[in-house]
Scaffold this motif. Sequence first.
Motif, PDB file in Angstrom:
ATOM      1  N   ASN A   7       0.878  -1.166   0.000  1.00  0.00           N
ATOM      2  CA  ASN A   7       0.000   0.000   0.000  1.00  0.00           C
ATOM      3  C   ASN A   7       0.914   1.214   0.000  1.00  0.00           C
ATOM      4  O   ASN A   7       1.520   1.542   1.016  1.00  0.00           O
ATOM      5  CB  ASN A   7      -0.916   0.001   1.219  1.00  0.00           C
ATOM      6  CG  ASN A   7      -1.919   1.140   1.168  1.00  0.00           C
ATOM      7  OD1 ASN A   7      -1.641   2.207   0.627  1.00  0.00           O
ATOM      8  ND2 ASN A   7      -3.085   0.920   1.719  1.00  0.00           N
ATOM      9  N   VAL A   8       1.012   1.865  -1.152  1.00  0.00           N
ATOM     10  CA  VAL A   8       1.961   2.975  -1.306  1.00  0.00           C
ATOM     11  C   VAL A   8       1.464   4.264  -0.662  1.00  0.00           C
ATOM     12  O   VAL A   8       2.184   5.251  -0.642  1.00  0.00           O
ATOM     13  CB  VAL A   8       2.340   3.217  -2.785  1.00  0.00           C
ATOM     14  CG1 VAL A   8       3.076   2.022  -3.345  1.00  0.00           C
ATOM     15  CG2 VAL A   8       1.130   3.563  -3.622  1.00  0.00           C
ATOM     16  N   HIS A   9       0.253   4.247  -0.138  1.00  0.00           N
ATOM     17  CA  HIS A   9      -0.322   5.370   0.615  1.00  0.00           C
ATOM     18  C   HIS A   9      -0.281   6.674  -0.185  1.00  0.00           C
ATOM     19  O   HIS A   9       0.668   7.435  -0.135  1.00  0.00           O
ATOM     20  CB  HIS A   9       0.394   5.532   1.955  1.00  0.00           C
ATOM     21  CG  HIS A   9      -0.280   6.498   2.874  1.00  0.00           C
ATOM     22  ND1 HIS A   9      -1.531   6.272   3.391  1.00  0.00           N
ATOM     23  CD2 HIS A   9       0.118   7.683   3.357  1.00  0.00           C
ATOM     24  CE1 HIS A   9      -1.873   7.287   4.159  1.00  0.00           C
ATOM     25  NE2 HIS A   9      -0.880   8.155   4.159  1.00  0.00           N
ATOM     26  N   TYR A  10      -1.313   6.888  -0.924  1.00  0.00           N
ATOM     27  CA  TYR A  10      -1.503   8.107  -1.722  1.00  0.00           C
ATOM     28  C   TYR A  10      -0.507   8.244  -2.860  1.00  0.00           C
ATOM     29  O   TYR A  10       0.122   9.272  -3.037  1.00  0.00           O
ATOM     30  CB  TYR A  10      -1.508   9.357  -0.854  1.00  0.00           C
ATOM     31  CG  TYR A  10      -2.624   9.360   0.142  1.00  0.00           C
ATOM     32  CD1 TYR A  10      -3.947   9.368  -0.267  1.00  0.00           C
ATOM     33  CD2 TYR A  10      -2.354   9.319   1.498  1.00  0.00           C
ATOM     34  CE1 TYR A  10      -4.979   9.345   0.653  1.00  0.00           C
ATOM     35  CE2 TYR A  10      -3.385   9.304   2.430  1.00  0.00           C
ATOM     36  CZ  TYR A  10      -4.689   9.307   1.997  1.00  0.00           C
ATOM     37  OH  TYR A  10      -5.706   9.286   2.901  1.00  0.00           O
ATOM     38  N   ASP A  11      -0.346   7.178  -3.621  1.00  0.00           N
ATOM     39  CA  ASP A  11       0.336   7.194  -4.905  1.00  0.00           C
ATOM     40  C   ASP A  11       1.853   7.043  -4.811  1.00  0.00           C
ATOM     41  O   ASP A  11       2.455   7.072  -3.756  1.00  0.00           O
ATOM     42  CB  ASP A  11      -0.028   8.437  -5.707  1.00  0.00           C
ATOM     43  CG  ASP A  11      -0.032   8.181  -7.206  1.00  0.00           C
ATOM     44  OD1 ASP A  11       0.069   7.018  -7.621  1.00  0.00           O
ATOM     45  OD2 ASP A  11      -0.149   9.149  -7.966  1.00  0.00           O
ATOM     46  N   VAL A  12       2.438   6.899  -5.982  1.00  0.00           N
ATOM     47  CA  VAL A  12       3.870   6.667  -6.132  1.00  0.00           C
ATOM     48  C   VAL A  12       4.568   8.004  -6.357  1.00  0.00           C
ATOM     49  O   VAL A  12       4.158   8.784  -7.205  1.00  0.00           O
ATOM     50  CB  VAL A  12       4.128   5.727  -7.342  1.00  0.00           C
ATOM     51  CG1 VAL A  12       5.606   5.542  -7.589  1.00  0.00           C
ATOM     52  CG2 VAL A  12       3.441   4.392  -7.126  1.00  0.00           C
ATOM     53  N   ASN A  13       5.605   8.251  -5.577  1.00  0.00           N
ATOM     54  CA  ASN A  13       6.448   9.424  -5.796  1.00  0.00           C
ATOM     55  C   ASN A  13       7.823   8.920  -6.263  1.00  0.00           C
ATOM     56  O   ASN A  13       8.025   7.730  -6.466  1.00  0.00           O
ATOM     57  CB  ASN A  13       6.542  10.287  -4.534  1.00  0.00           C
ATOM     58  CG  ASN A  13       7.073   9.512  -3.339  1.00  0.00           C
ATOM     59  OD1 ASN A  13       7.811   8.529  -3.482  1.00  0.00           O
ATOM     60  ND2 ASN A  13       6.702   9.941  -2.152  1.00  0.00           N
TER      61      ASN A  13
END
Length: 115
Positions: A7-13
């Motif tokens: 779960n990358v938690h609010y998208d991939v940076n």
Amino acid sequence: MKIICWNVHYDVNDKKYSHIMENECDILILLEVTYKSYDFLKSNWDYSLWYNDTLYENKSDYGIAIFSKKYKLDFTENFNRNLRYVIPLKVFDKEKFLFYLFSVWTKPIPINYSW
């Protein structure tokens, strides 16, 4: 076989992208990613699937991205969007069925995307 579910938690940076690309795995499941990130990442993989919670009439920008370089992936015949966060998948080696894989995206109740 190595399967990573994150779960990358609010998208991939950029930092998360580097971590994804450093870790070799056979199947990668990313939870809570945007379609834009999925679309960008899929060029690194031979097989990919996207699932978005459409029960909110696309009010959610987030979904589940599933990738593999070796194994073909597909939703099962019993896939039911009413189950929402339990996604049953079939995994194939070329055309030979291997096993079922369940991706589960847990969420708080009630779901509030403004948190």
